[in-house]
Design an enzyme around this catalytic site. Structure first.
Site, PDB file in Angstrom:
ATOM      1  N   LYS A  56       0.607  -1.452  -0.144  1.00 55.80           N
ATOM      2  CA  LYS A  56       0.302   0.002  -0.121  1.00 55.80           C
ATOM      3  C   LYS A  56       1.130   0.929  -0.185  1.00 55.80           C
ATOM      4  CE  LYS A  56      -4.641  -0.767   0.892  1.00 55.80           C
ATOM      5  NZ  LYS A  56      -4.609  -3.103   0.785  1.00 55.80           N
ATOM      6  N   SER A  81      -8.747   1.084   7.802  1.00 55.04           N
ATOM      7  CA  SER A  81      -8.652   0.480   9.791  1.00 55.04           C
ATOM      8  C   SER A  81      -7.073  -0.406   9.353  1.00 55.04           C
ATOM      9  CB  SER A  81      -9.541   0.050   9.936  1.00 55.04           C
ATOM     10  OG  SER A  81      -9.883  -1.183   9.133  1.00 55.04           O
ATOM     11  N   GLU A 207      -9.305 -13.969  -4.205  1.00 67.87           N
ATOM     12  CA  GLU A 207      -9.979 -12.925  -2.998  1.00 67.87           C
ATOM     13  C   GLU A 207     -10.241 -14.374  -1.814  1.00 67.87           C
ATOM     14  OE1 GLU A 207     -13.322 -11.001  -4.703  1.00 67.87           O
ATOM     15  OE2 GLU A 207     -14.285 -12.737  -6.176  1.00 67.87           O
ATOM     16  N   GLY A 211     -16.459 -14.031   0.033  1.00 69.34           N
ATOM     17  CA  GLY A 211     -16.130 -12.929  -0.179  1.00 69.34           C
ATOM     18  C   GLY A 211     -15.786 -12.809  -1.971  1.00 69.34           C
ATOM     19  N   ASP A 213     -16.581 -11.234  -4.177  1.00 71.59           N
ATOM     20  CA  ASP A 213     -17.934 -10.374  -5.334  1.00 71.59           C
ATOM     21  C   ASP A 213     -16.825 -10.235  -6.786  1.00 71.59           C
ATOM     22  OD1 ASP A 213     -15.791  -8.925  -3.417  1.00 71.59           O
ATOM     23  OD2 ASP A 213     -16.218  -7.762  -4.508  1.00 71.59           O
ATOM     24  N   SER A 307       1.330  -9.230  -0.236  1.00 69.45           N
ATOM     25  CA  SER A 307       0.558  -8.035  -0.509  1.00 69.45           C
ATOM     26  C   SER A 307       1.267  -7.994   0.874  1.00 69.45           C
ATOM     27  CB  SER A 307      -0.499  -8.528  -0.936  1.00 69.45           C
ATOM     28  OG  SER A 307      -1.154  -8.973   0.149  1.00 69.45           O
TER      29      SER A 307
HETATM   30  C1  LIG Z   1      -5.295  -3.891   0.623  1.00 68.36           C
HETATM   31  C2  LIG Z   1      -4.267  -4.931   0.271  1.00 68.36           C
HETATM   32  C3  LIG Z   1      -4.913  -6.085  -0.378  1.00 68.36           C
HETATM   33  C4  LIG Z   1      -6.011  -6.368  -1.646  1.00 68.36           C
HETATM   34  O1  LIG Z   1      -5.769  -5.330  -2.108  1.00 68.36           O
HETATM   35  P1  LIG Z   1      -7.073  -4.159  -3.195  1.00 68.36           P
HETATM   36  O2  LIG Z   1      -5.980  -3.285  -4.057  1.00 68.36           O
HETATM   37  O3  LIG Z   1      -7.517  -3.871  -1.943  1.00 68.36           O
HETATM   38  O4  LIG Z   1      -7.402  -5.380  -3.902  1.00 68.36           O
HETATM   39  C5  LIG Z   1      -4.357  -7.149  -0.106  1.00 68.36           C
HETATM   40  N1  LIG Z   1      -3.064  -7.470   0.586  1.00 68.36           N
HETATM   41  C6  LIG Z   1      -2.896  -6.650   1.688  1.00 68.36           C
HETATM   42  C7  LIG Z   1      -2.035  -6.658   2.543  1.00 68.36           C
HETATM   43  C8  LIG Z   1      -3.280  -5.457   2.002  1.00 68.36           C
HETATM   44  O5  LIG Z   1      -3.057  -4.450   2.548  1.00 68.36           O
END
Ligand SMILES: *Cc1c(COP(=O)(O)O)cnc(C)c1O
Length: 322
Positions: A56, A81, A207, A211, A213, A307
């Site tokens: 992020k 959050s 996903e 969820g 979607d 991620s």
């Molecule tokens: C936000 C987040 C996601 C999902 O990312 P999107 O861009 O909303 O699809 C996946 N893994 C982690 C660790 C995140 O912080």
């Protein structure tokens, strides 16, 4: 209806230049155990080692870097959050921009404290009776703040796409890439990089099973909204994809898969035990789906984006205990 101008790979390239020297170029790790298990060559792009612990930071820093003088002076507002709040908080501090983060009143104390440590002002709301988007928009209007949403924004998704860009630059073309999916910022940004750098690579979003979607949306051709899903993958508890993110996902993504909470825990255990890595449940989505698809991946070169790694240690221990 207004037609959206979707960002392109050029925007990912521009984002990469803006974040250079600020974001980490995270490592790409491999594991002989994984390769043997899947009968494939697997490359993990480890965003759990990114600054503030998740990808992020890339999108947030890119978006804030583009602020003009007036926007910088008044500041940014974000509602989250989780990792988006930290990404905005840290980026704002680095760029000297005031930040206001709208967080639920029952957000974990550690997360609120971490956000305050970045120098951000925390505004709390009651998640059962109040609408955070409305609060964010009201603050934006009253105080002249610029609202930066967690995924549905061209600068956010272009920034997130820099992780996949780095992966392809480091390991070359892949046969398949697995990407965690919440609101689709990471997946749509990865799609721009994939279609430019490895056009034949199969691209999968993953996903939580509870969820799906995104899967329903891709298969039906329009955005499907669901109730907040109950899953341990708290970074992917989004209820719907964005207009920008879905526009790109619909065009560029091959399929959207799901993983159960039990599969996520298995993947967390594997990362801890075999690769000595703390990965948060949401960060395990890509690997969990790749494992389940092993039969189709035999002999292939496979990328997996991990991620993030932000998880409360008590919660982590509870999930891993048998
Ligand atoms: C936000 C987040 C996601 C999902 O990312 P999107 O861009 O909303 O699809 C996946 N893994 C982690 C660790 C995140 O912080």
């Amino acid at each position: 209806m207004q037609t959206l101008v979707l960002p392109t790979y050029d925007d990912v390239v521009a984002a990469a230049q803006r974040i250079e020297g600020h974001a980490h170029r995270t490592p790409v790790l491999t594991s002989r155990t994984v390769d043997a298990e899947l009968g494939a060559q697997v490359f993990f792009k480890c965003e759990n080692f990114q600054r503030m612990g998740a990808f992020k930071f890339r999108g947030a820093f890119n978006a804030l870097s583009k602020f003009d003088a007036t926007q910088r002076k008044h500041g940014v507002v974000a509602f989250s959050s989780g990792n988006h709040a930290q990404g905005i908080g840290l980026s704002a501090r680095l760029l000297g921009i005031p930040a206001t983060i709208v967080m639920p009143h029952d957000a974990p104390a550690a997360k609120v404290a971490a956000t305050r440590e970045y120098g951000a002002t925390v505004v709390s709301y009651d998640r059962y009776t109040q609408d955070r988007e409305a609060i964010g928009r009201q603050l934006a209007e009253q105080q002249g703040l610029t609202l930066i949403p967690p995924y549905d924004h061209p600068d956010i998704l272009a920034g997130q796409g820099t992780a996949a860009k780095e992966l392809f630059e480091e390991v070359g073309p892949l046969d398949a890439l697995f990407v965690c999916l919440g609101g689709g910022g990471l997946l749509s940004g990865s799609a721009l990089a994939t279609r430019a750098l490895a056009p034949d690579c199969k691209l999968y979003g993953v996903e939580p099973e509870a969820g799906n979607d995104g899967q329903q949306s891709l298969r039906s051709g329009s955005i499907v909204k669901i109730d907040t899903p109950k899953t341990i993958a708290d970074g992917a508890q989004t209820q719907y994809l964005g207009n920008y993110t879905f526009g790109i996902i619909k065009r560029d993504v091959d399929d959207i898969l799901t993983a159960s909470d039990a599969q996520l825990v298995e993947a967390m255990r594997f990362f801890a035990e075999r690769m000595k890595m703390v990965v948060e449940p949401t960060g395990c989505l890509g690997f969990a789906a790749a494992r389940a698809m092993a039969d189709e991946l035999k002999g292939q070169r496979v990328g997996v984006i991990i991620s993030g790694g932000n998880i409360d240690l008590d919660n982590y221990a509870r999930l891993l205990a048998r």
